[in-house]
Scaffold this motif. Structure first.
Motif, PDB file in Angstrom:
ATOM      1  N   LYS A 108       0.837  -1.344  -0.211  1.00 36.23           N
ATOM      2  CA  LYS A 108       0.139  -0.031   0.103  1.00 36.23           C
ATOM      3  C   LYS A 108       0.833   1.346   0.034  1.00 36.23           C
ATOM      4  N   THR A 109       1.789   1.093   0.693  1.00 29.08           N
ATOM      5  CA  THR A 109       2.783   2.354   0.935  1.00 29.08           C
ATOM      6  C   THR A 109       3.506   2.781  -0.612  1.00 29.08           C
ATOM      7  N   VAL A 110       4.063   1.379  -1.216  1.00 29.63           N
ATOM      8  CA  VAL A 110       4.639   1.742  -2.346  1.00 29.63           C
ATOM      9  C   VAL A 110       3.513   2.212  -3.461  1.00 29.63           C
ATOM     10  N   VAL A 111       2.576   1.567  -3.531  1.00 29.39           N
ATOM     11  CA  VAL A 111       1.427   1.933  -4.513  1.00 29.39           C
ATOM     12  C   VAL A 111       0.968   3.765  -4.123  1.00 29.39           C
ATOM     13  N   ASN A 112       0.951   3.885  -3.061  1.00 22.68           N
ATOM     14  CA  ASN A 112       0.536   5.430  -2.598  1.00 22.68           C
ATOM     15  C   ASN A 112       1.781   6.189  -3.181  1.00 22.68           C
ATOM     16  N   ARG A 113       2.860   5.927  -2.996  1.00 25.86           N
ATOM     17  CA  ARG A 113       4.094   6.740  -3.638  1.00 25.86           C
ATOM     18  C   ARG A 113       3.903   6.583  -4.887  1.00 25.86           C
ATOM     19  N   LEU A 114       3.592   5.621  -5.644  1.00 23.23           N
ATOM     20  CA  LEU A 114       3.682   5.692  -7.105  1.00 23.23           C
ATOM     21  C   LEU A 114       2.583   6.544  -7.904  1.00 23.23           C
ATOM     22  N   ARG A 115       1.405   6.392  -6.927  1.00 25.90           N
ATOM     23  CA  ARG A 115       0.185   7.394  -7.246  1.00 25.90           C
ATOM     24  C   ARG A 115       0.489   9.065  -7.125  1.00 25.90           C
ATOM     25  N   ARG A 116       1.130   9.246  -5.910  1.00 27.27           N
ATOM     26  CA  ARG A 116       1.714  10.381  -5.884  1.00 27.27           C
ATOM     27  C   ARG A 116       2.485  11.039  -6.987  1.00 27.27           C
ATOM     28  N   ALA A 117       3.612  10.191  -7.536  1.00 29.16           N
ATOM     29  CA  ALA A 117       4.285  10.373  -8.482  1.00 29.16           C
ATOM     30  C   ALA A 117       3.623  10.674  -9.925  1.00 29.16           C
ATOM     31  N   GLN A 118       2.468   9.817  -9.888  1.00 29.88           N
ATOM     32  CA  GLN A 118       1.706   9.956 -11.183  1.00 29.88           C
ATOM     33  C   GLN A 118       1.094  11.199 -10.944  1.00 29.88           C
ATOM     34  N   GLY A 119       0.620  11.653  -9.937  1.00 29.69           N
ATOM     35  CA  GLY A 119      -0.095  12.976 -10.001  1.00 29.69           C
ATOM     36  C   GLY A 119       0.792  14.124 -10.393  1.00 29.69           C
ATOM     37  N   GLN A 120       2.086  14.028  -9.775  1.00 26.59           N
ATOM     38  CA  GLN A 120       3.264  14.915  -9.844  1.00 26.59           C
ATOM     39  C   GLN A 120       3.441  15.214 -11.440  1.00 26.59           C
ATOM     40  N   ILE A 121       3.604  13.916 -12.090  1.00 28.23           N
ATOM     41  CA  ILE A 121       3.941  14.068 -13.501  1.00 28.23           C
ATOM     42  C   ILE A 121       2.629  14.440 -14.242  1.00 28.23           C
ATOM     43  N   ALA A 122       1.587  14.134 -14.039  1.00 31.80           N
ATOM     44  CA  ALA A 122       0.574  14.909 -14.624  1.00 31.80           C
ATOM     45  C   ALA A 122       0.543  16.529 -14.541  1.00 31.80           C
TER      46      ALA A 122
END
Length: 93
Positions: free
Chosen positions: A11-25
């Motif tokens: 869950k922690t890793v997925v949350n980090r990746l989703r945060r990065a996805q939002g930052q990239i967008a």
């Protein structure tokens, strides 16, 4: 090497990746809007750190599993796993 992680680690890793996805967008929008390059680079650095943290969390979990699952494995298997983990770690460095 399988990616076996506890639910809370995953869950922690997925949350980090989703945060990065939002930052990239957001970075894409900033570029399309012609925002200041310093702001864009700052956001790129933040997204890069988020991705690095996710990668390190995955590698750390792999190391932990390898360290605890070594009993009964032939030394050649341990050496191969160590080499693979080292290569993964260095790919993020």
């Amino acid at each position: 090497m399988e990616l076996t992680m506890a639910a809370d680690e995953l869950k922690t890793v997925v949350n980090r990746l989703r945060r990065a996805q939002g930052q990239i967008a957001g970075i894409i929008r900033m570029i399309e809007e012609g925002r200041d390059c310093e702001d864009v680079v700052t956001q790129l650095a933040a997204a890069s750190r988020a991705l690095d943290k996710a990668g390190f969390a995955i590698i750390a979990t792999g190391l932990q599993h390898c360290m605890t699952d070594q009993d009964g494995r032939p030394e050649a298997d341990r050496d191969e796993m160590r080499a693979r983990l080292e290569k993964l770690f260095l790919s993020l460095a």
